[in-house]
Design an enzyme around this catalytic site. Structure first.
Site, PDB file in Angstrom:
ATOM      1  CG  ASP A  34      44.007   4.344  65.254  1.00  0.00           C
ATOM      2  OD1 ASP A  34      45.014   4.457  64.331  1.00  0.00           O
ATOM      3  OD2 ASP A  34      44.107   4.150  66.501  1.00  0.00           O
ATOM      4  CG  HIS A 119      49.241  35.153  53.882  1.00  0.00           C
ATOM      5  ND1 HIS A 119      49.100  35.300  52.585  1.00  0.00           N
ATOM      6  CD2 HIS A 119      48.274  36.052  54.447  1.00  0.00           C
ATOM      7  CE1 HIS A 119      48.073  36.135  52.441  1.00  0.00           C
ATOM      8  NE2 HIS A 119      47.467  36.303  53.377  1.00  0.00           N
ATOM      9  CE  LYS A 177      36.991  44.780  45.101  1.00  0.00           C
ATOM     10  NZ  LYS A 177      36.709  43.892  46.251  1.00  0.00           N
ATOM     11  NE  ARG A 179      31.262  51.007  46.535  1.00  0.00           N
ATOM     12  CZ  ARG A 179      30.947  49.959  45.990  1.00  0.00           C
ATOM     13  NH1 ARG A 179      29.603  50.216  45.121  1.00  0.00           N
ATOM     14  NH2 ARG A 179      30.959  49.072  46.559  1.00  0.00           N
ATOM     15  CG  ASP A 203      48.156  36.109  44.853  1.00  0.00           C
ATOM     16  OD1 ASP A 203      48.718  36.828  45.653  1.00  0.00           O
ATOM     17  OD2 ASP A 203      47.004  36.134  44.750  1.00  0.00           O
ATOM     18  CB  SER A 207      43.949  28.679  48.153  1.00  0.00           C
ATOM     19  OG  SER A 207      43.366  27.723  49.066  1.00  0.00           O
ATOM     20  CB  THR A 208      39.645  28.333  45.783  1.00  0.00           C
ATOM     21  OG1 THR A 208      39.611  29.824  45.741  1.00  0.00           O
ATOM     22  CG2 THR A 208      39.238  28.055  47.314  1.00  0.00           C
TER      23      THR A 208
HETATM   24  C1  R5P Z   1      45.363  36.502  49.474  1.00  0.00           C
HETATM   25  O1  R5P Z   1      45.691  37.262  50.536  1.00  0.00           O
HETATM   26  C2  R5P Z   1      46.336  35.821  48.798  1.00  0.00           C
HETATM   27  O2  R5P Z   1      47.672  36.630  48.606  1.00  0.00           O
HETATM   28  C3  R5P Z   1      45.944  34.909  47.820  1.00  0.00           C
HETATM   29  O3  R5P Z   1      45.563  35.939  46.684  1.00  0.00           O
HETATM   30  C4  R5P Z   1      44.824  34.007  48.120  1.00  0.00           C
HETATM   31  O4  R5P Z   1      45.285  33.041  49.209  1.00  0.00           O
HETATM   32  C5  R5P Z   1      44.639  33.235  46.840  1.00  0.00           C
HETATM   33  O5  R5P Z   1      43.419  32.430  47.315  1.00  0.00           O
HETATM   34  P1  R5P Z   1      42.598  31.875  46.120  1.00  0.00           P
HETATM   35  O6  R5P Z   1      43.244  31.063  45.216  1.00  0.00           O
HETATM   36  O7  R5P Z   1      41.584  30.814  46.967  1.00  0.00           O
HETATM   37  O8  R5P Z   1      41.525  33.049  45.642  1.00  0.00           O
END
Ligand code: R5P
Length: 278
Positions: A34, A119, A177, A179, A203, A207-208
């Site tokens: 299950d 983090h 960044k 502007r 970094d 993640s993604t």
């Molecule tokens: C953001 O605060 C973290 O330091 C990383 O830059 C972030 O978690 C990376 O995520 P992803 O790969 O989804 O852009």
């Protein structure tokens, strides 16, 4: 001291046990038809170190069951990748503070907790007895004697990249960044010229891969000769690795806090030092 290798960290647990001269306990980890999980740990007693990264909800349930199975032992929870740490406050009313819930759960069983580059400083505050090990020196050392520039993809990782670059013996910068007008935002390295240089973006988490991909595009557009990516925690959601390579990244490396094919650097020594220092 005995070591329990959790479902997500078998290799790192073995590396830690070997360095400590410690026994790895026999465990049974299985799933019922299950979907429910089952854990058994044999012959535990005394000082036990559980090694289990939280990279998924399943990892978290296995961790909870492993901790419960060790009732009566003096437990150190080594959580190389502390998932759920990005939700470290209420961003909107009514939200759970996920890392607070995770911290309460772990510390209801474990005497102490060891993690790697959690983090945020805010996430640390929810633990009573947490050691947060910094992997930036070993990432920097990996690149020592290479003619590179290290770049933080944003100001948030500035301090991490500063430390890594010190150990690599190279220059560093971060993407800022700016502007230009109401419609235009320009993102570029704050002070360094990257044209013709080999760049390593560093970094804490991939993640993604979105953050690294954006940074890569900007650096290649700015004339960087090549771009590599390095991180502590290779979460690699949503085919991140494929997308990074498609974006022109030459290589990606990570530590073994999450065990992936790109985990070229081990945090085992750092964790063993933390285990011995208490
Ligand atoms: C953001 O605060 C973290 O330091 C990383 O830059 C972030 O978690 C990376 O995520 P992803 O790969 O989804 O852009």
């Amino acid at each position: 001291m005995q070591v329990v290798a959790g479902s997500s960290s078998p290799l790192l647990a073995k590396r830690i046990a070997d360095k400590m001269g410690a026994e790895i306990l026999n465990t049974v980890l299985k799933r019922f038809p299950d979907g429910e999980l089952y854990v058994r740990v044999e012959n535990a007693g005394g000082d036990v170190v559980v090694v289990q990264s939280i990279t998924s909800n399943e990892d978290l349930v296995y961790l909870m069951l492993l901790l419960d199975a060790l009732e009566g032992s003096n437990i150190t929870a080594v959580i190389p990748y502390m998932g759920y740490a990005r939700q470290d406050k209420k961003f909107k009313d009514g939200e759970a503070i996920s890392i607070r819930a995770v911290a309460k759960l772990i510390e209801s069983y474990a005497e102490r907790v060891i993690t790697v580059n959690i983090h945020s400083d805010r996430a640390k505050r929810y633990f009573r007895n947490l050691v947060d090990v910094d992997a930036m020196p070993i990432i920097g050392t990996y690149y020592r004697n290479r003619d590179i520039v290290m770049i933080s993809p944003d100001f948030g990782s500035y301090e991490r990249v500063r430390v890594a670059s010190e150990f690599a013996g190279c220059e560093f910068d971060y993407l800022e960044k700016e502007r230009i007008d109401a419609e235009t935002v320009e993102i570029k390295p704050k002070k360094l010229e990257v044209a013709g240089r080999d760049v390593v973006i560093v970094d804490d988490i991939i993640s993604t891969g979105g953050t690294m991909i954006e940074a890569t595009k900007i650096l290649l557009k700015s004339g960087a000769r090549s771009v590599e990516c390095a991180c502590v925690h290779a979460v690699l959601a949503e085919n991140a690795l494929n997308r990074l390579y498609s974006a022109g990244v030459k290589g990606v490396i990570a530590t073994d806090t999450i065990e992936k094919s790109i985990s070229k650097i081990s945090v085992a020594d750092l964790i063993v030092d933390a285990l011995k220092s208490d």
